[in-house]
Motif scaffolding. Structure first.
Motif, PDB file in Angstrom:
ATOM      1  N   TYR A 108      -0.501 -55.991  15.122  1.00 26.09           N
ATOM      2  CA  TYR A 108      -0.722 -54.495  14.905  1.00 26.09           C
ATOM      3  C   TYR A 108      -0.393 -53.994  13.585  1.00 26.09           C
ATOM      4  O   TYR A 108       0.626 -54.663  13.051  1.00 26.09           O
ATOM      5  N   VAL A 109      -1.021 -53.407  13.093  1.00 26.55           N
ATOM      6  CA  VAL A 109      -0.959 -52.930  11.868  1.00 26.55           C
ATOM      7  C   VAL A 109      -0.757 -51.219  11.656  1.00 26.55           C
ATOM      8  O   VAL A 109      -1.744 -50.586  12.148  1.00 26.55           O
ATOM      9  N   VAL A 110       0.252 -50.732  11.197  1.00 29.53           N
ATOM     10  CA  VAL A 110       0.443 -49.318  11.361  1.00 29.53           C
ATOM     11  C   VAL A 110       0.446 -48.925   9.925  1.00 29.53           C
ATOM     12  O   VAL A 110       1.054 -49.286   9.114  1.00 29.53           O
ATOM     13  N   VAL A 111      -0.678 -48.155   9.609  1.00 34.18           N
ATOM     14  CA  VAL A 111      -0.996 -47.708   8.306  1.00 34.18           C
ATOM     15  C   VAL A 111      -0.268 -46.303   8.077  1.00 34.18           C
ATOM     16  O   VAL A 111      -0.492 -45.396   8.577  1.00 34.18           O
ATOM     17  N   VAL A 112       0.529 -46.633   6.906  1.00 37.83           N
ATOM     18  CA  VAL A 112       1.293 -45.519   6.636  1.00 37.83           C
ATOM     19  C   VAL A 112       1.167 -44.998   5.188  1.00 37.83           C
ATOM     20  O   VAL A 112       0.877 -45.899   4.446  1.00 37.83           O
ATOM     21  N   GLY A 113       1.449 -43.853   4.640  1.00 38.77           N
ATOM     22  CA  GLY A 113       0.949 -43.454   3.462  1.00 38.77           C
ATOM     23  C   GLY A 113       1.545 -42.024   3.177  1.00 38.77           C
ATOM     24  O   GLY A 113       1.616 -41.340   3.852  1.00 38.77           O
ATOM     25  N   LEU A 161       2.022 -51.528   7.816  1.00 40.71           N
ATOM     26  CA  LEU A 161       3.330 -52.381   8.242  1.00 40.71           C
ATOM     27  C   LEU A 161       2.650 -53.234   9.578  1.00 40.71           C
ATOM     28  O   LEU A 161       2.328 -52.776  10.565  1.00 40.71           O
ATOM     29  N   VAL A 162       3.316 -54.352   9.409  1.00 42.81           N
ATOM     30  CA  VAL A 162       2.861 -55.213  10.675  1.00 42.81           C
ATOM     31  C   VAL A 162       4.011 -55.205  11.591  1.00 42.81           C
ATOM     32  O   VAL A 162       5.047 -55.534  11.364  1.00 42.81           O
TER      33      VAL A 162
END
Lengths: 133, 717
Positions: free
Chosen positions: B634-639, B647-648
């Protein structure tokens, strides 16, 4: 002096719109055991509380919104229930004119801010006819 | 500082803020020449009570200043002194002085000398400008019953009303003892719309145990007929008072009487009042009626209607609510157990219903506590209005400040932290942004510069904008200055985008002026502003147009006490990510992950996204039994703004409101961790610091991209 039973305590109303000032007055009065103190936010609140319960002594500030202390004194002096009830005016040091008018309208005594607790005790005891101990 | 002086300072600040607001309003009114006497009287009363407070707490200098001001305000309200620009200047100066006296800074200036100087100035001004007021006209016709209880001020207002040719009315009203506050407020609003309420007189006859009768003295331009119409829906009697000889009648004091029956036929005479509240819910919801009224009228009352609460005590409550949430989660566990044991299911069904009810009420409780922390941003805006006034005077620029959204609410802590950065931005605006009047005229602009201060909610955040119509910012100049100062290299400068160049103003030590003026101050630049805003989890953006003006936009969370978080798992360890920083969560096949110079990246919608493995970043040892799927992650895309990182993580566990608790000393300096929170079953979970992680990602991005642009300069650290 004999201990007062609870139900013969004197009901005292403190009318003052500034909360810290009111707190100080109530605190000063808390030293007189025989008193049951109630607080009123302003003149209107005072009228409301005066109607709900019988009070034996009223301490009131002069400068308040809507109903100021002068008008409260005038109103009480013309009232059947309260025409004889002692009223103590709380004024600031410089306000000699206010003081005179309040006394003319029928207030019994005055105390000046800043509040000095021993002086308040003395005046309250004197007015209520309590022994000065 | 003992609790006494803390209480005094808080109380005094409240009074001074009220006073300051009244002054600003008074200044506006004085321009239009239409002064509200209540406003001056309100200020007088505010300062009067401040004097009393100062005496109570032994704050001599505040007492002296209040005393002197009280005299000046008394002269103003009695018409002995006119509201002139000079007088207003001095009054505004007094507010600054109050601030200095209230919180003297160690070793800075000499407050006592300032006070002496000010008192001298005030006295000189008062003495020079004071004038006699003509009180010769006899008011005998009004009657001793009324005259005898009027204060000097009320008598003055009465005379002023008569001088202005207004009609005088005595409005007699009976109020139910329990609803009198609302009743008076409602009636006052009606009367004030058509004139001036001079005083309230208690009426002796007729008042009973459950009602209070008042006579209200009103000065108004409208005639008797109209006046009775104005109060037609109130249970009042209107009398007109007129001097003998006027209107051809010699029957003082009451010339016309009329009792306005409020559909009296339908009402039971003994208890007419309770219906007022029921009948007019719009006009008389108790607390909000106060809030909606003009602050100048209600400020002193509100003192007695509010309780001051230390924020730390609210934090304690908030934590308790958080812990109750955990209890509730545990109850859910109990429910599951019960379900397994129980045959019929009656008890567990009932328990489920109760738990659901509790969940709802917990949410309300949490919201309630949050609401208590909320204060309107207007508190800060008022201060800024004073800054604008002061700085524009110092710099000889004319500024019109337009404020909107001052009722937008934010966490008290955030509002406190905002005032310094905003003050600095406003100073900058006036100093660097707005041109001198002559220059503006030559440019074809309006001579008076305009600064707009806006606040508005946007989603679950609040945006505050500061916009001016000044000269704007030239990105090429900023870029060149940055090169000169060594903030960026000439190579970087060659490829920098206009927006990135603008963002350079937020870099430490940056200033486009060679000579920092005294107003903006040297050394305190926009970098400090950005830093302070980042501290309260805010972001600042700038956009500008040369010659047209600049817009700074600050985006803030509504509160810092509680946030929505995404709960994730990595190598068997659980973390929370602030949901407002999460852009999306995606599932990625392992084979789609590429590497650029040793760093893992994926391509998301045509853009390269650097990946960060939390397990590697924090050097996590996989917990026993933990076995992530080797084929997908899962990758959580933060910005934040345009900078992103993926974030993996191994698992997405869900979404939850969390109460943030500060970290102990051991973890405080670990980069990437912002705080801790508790999830169910007494598990403490760490909250990720997205800002730091994005920085980390940007760093990788920079080294990964051969043709790199400067991103680091625009990112928070």
């Amino acid at each position: 002096m004999t201990q007062q039973p609870k139900d013969t305590r004197y009901n005292v109303l403190v009318v003052e719109d500034s909360p810290p000032m009111r707190k100080m007055i109530v605190f000063a009065l808390s030293r007189v055991r025989e008193l049951q103190v109630t607080e009123a936010d302003d003149g209107v609140d005072a009228l409301r509380k005066l109607a709900q319960q019988r009070y034996h002594l009223i301490l009131t500030d002069i400068n308040m919104p809507i109903l100021d202390g002068l008008k409260l004194v005038k109103r009480l002096r013309a009232d059947r229930t309260y025409k004889e009830t002692p009223i103590i005016i709380i004024t600031t040091e410089g306000a000699a004119e206010d003081r005179k008018r309040a006394l003319d309208l029928g207030a019994n005594a005055y105390i000046t801010k800043p509040i000095q607790a021993p002086l308040v005790h003395k005046i309250v005891r004197q007015i209520l006819g309590l022994s000065l101990t | 500082m003992d609790s006494n002086s803390t209480e005094f300072i808080a109380e005094a600040q409240e009074v001074i803020e009220t006073f300051s607001r009244s002054l600003l309003e008074l200044e506006t009114q004085s321009r239009s020449g239409n002064l509200d006497p209540d406003l001056i009287n309100g200020s007088f009363r505010a300062v009067h009570s401040l004097k009393g407070l100062a005496g109570l707490f032994g704050a001599t200098s505040i007492g002296d200043l209040s005393h002197a001001l009280e005299n000046t305000l008394d002269s103003l309200r009695l018409g002995k002194l006119d509201v002139t620009r000079e007088v207003l200047d001095v009054l505004f100066e007094a507010i600054e002085l109050f601030g200095v006296l209230l919180m003297p800074k160690e070793g800075v200036g000499d407050p006592d000398a300032d006070l002496d100087r000010f008192l001298g100035k005030l006295q000189a001004l008062t003495r020079a400008a004071e004038q006699k007021v003509d009180n010769s006209e006899s008011l005998e016709w009004i009657g001793e019953a009324i005259l005898g209880v009027l204060t000097e001020y009320e008598e003055h207002r009465l005379r002023e009303n008569l001088k202005a040719g207004r009609n005088l009315y005595r409005v007699h009203a009976a109020f139910d003892i329990l609803a009198i506050d609302v009743g008076i407020e409602t009636l006052k609003e009606k009367l004030k719309a058509h004139g001036e309420v001079i005083t309230y007189l208690p009426s002796v006859d007729g008042s009973s145990d459950d009602s209070i009768e008042l006579d209200i003295l009103v000065g108004s331009d409208i005639d008797f007929q109209k006046m009775t119409e104005v109060v037609a829906d109130q249970d009042v009697t209107v009398h007109r008072l007129a001097p003998p000889g006027k209107d051809g009648k010699a029957r003082p004091p009451a010339v016309e009487d009329v009792h306005v029956p409020v559909s009296s036929s339908e009402q039971i005479p003994d208890q007419p009042e309770p219906e007022v509240v029921v009948e007019e819910p719009k006009e008389s919801p108790r607390p909000s009626a106060r809030e909606d009224a003009q602050p100048s009228e209600t400020s002193l009352r509100s003192l007695s209607q509010t309780v001051r609460v230390d924020l730390r005590r609210l934090d304690v409550l908030m934590n308790l609510v958080g812990e109750l949430g955990l209890v509730q989660a545990n109850l859910g566990g109990v429910l599951d157990l019960l379900r397994e044991l129980e045959q019929s299911g009656d008890v567990s069904r009932e328990l489920q219903v109760q738990i659901r009810d509790m969940t709802r009420k917990l949410a309300l409780l949490q919201q309630g506590i949050l609401d208590v922390r909320m204060v309107p941003i207007g508190q800060v805006f008022d201060k800024l209005a004073r800054v604008v006034r002061k700085v524009s005077r110092e710099l000889d620029k004319e500024i019109r400040l337009m404020i909107s959204g001052e009722r937008t609410v934010l966490d008290k802590l955030i509002v406190e932290e905002l005032s310094d950065p905003l003050m600095h931005m406003i100073r900058n605006c006036i100093d660097h942004g707005i041109e001198a009047p002559a220059e503006r005229v030559s440019l074809g602009k309006q001579q008076v510069g305009r600064i707009e201060l806006r606040a508005f909610p946007k989603g679950n955040r609040v945006v505050i904008e500061v916009e001016d119509d000044g000269r704007g910012m030239n990105w090429q100049k900023i870029r060149d200055a940055a090169v000169r100062r060594g903030v960026i290299t000439a190579d970087d400068a060659a490829s920098i985008s206009p927006q990135d160049a603008l963002n350079l103003v937020f870099t430490p030590g940056f200033s486009t002026r060679d000579q920092a003026s005294t107003v903006s101050g040297r050394g305190v630049g926009m970098d400090v502003v950005r830093h302070n805003i980042a501290k309260i989890s805010g972001m600042i953006d700038v956009s500008t147009e040369v010659g047209r003006g600049t817009l700074f936009s600050i985006t803030l969370p509504v509160t810092l006490a509680i946030i929505q978080a995404l709960v994730i798992q990595s190598a068997g360890h659980t973390f929370c990510i602030p949901l407002n920083a999460v852009l999306e969560s995606i599932m990625v096949e392992s084979r789609d992950i590429g590497t650029v110079e040793g760093h893992e990246v994926i391509t998301l919608r045509g853009k390269t996204l650097p990946l960060l493995h939390l397990s590697r970043l924090f050097e996590l040892q996989p917990l026993s039994g933990h076995r992530p799927d080797p084929n997908r992650v899962y990758v959580v895309v933060v910005g934040l703004a345009q900078h992103r990182v993926g974030l993996v993580v191994d698992e997405l566990l869900g979404q939850q409101d969390v109460v943030i608790k500060p970290l102990g000393t051991a973890l405080r300096n670990v980069p990437g961790i912002a705080g801790a929170t508790e999830l169910g079953a007494n598990r403490t979970v760490l909250l990720l610091d997205v800002g730091r992680l994005v920085d980390e990602g940007a760093h990788i991005y920079q080294t990964a991209e051969t043709n790199s642009v400067t991103i680091g300069g625009a990112l928070g650290g």
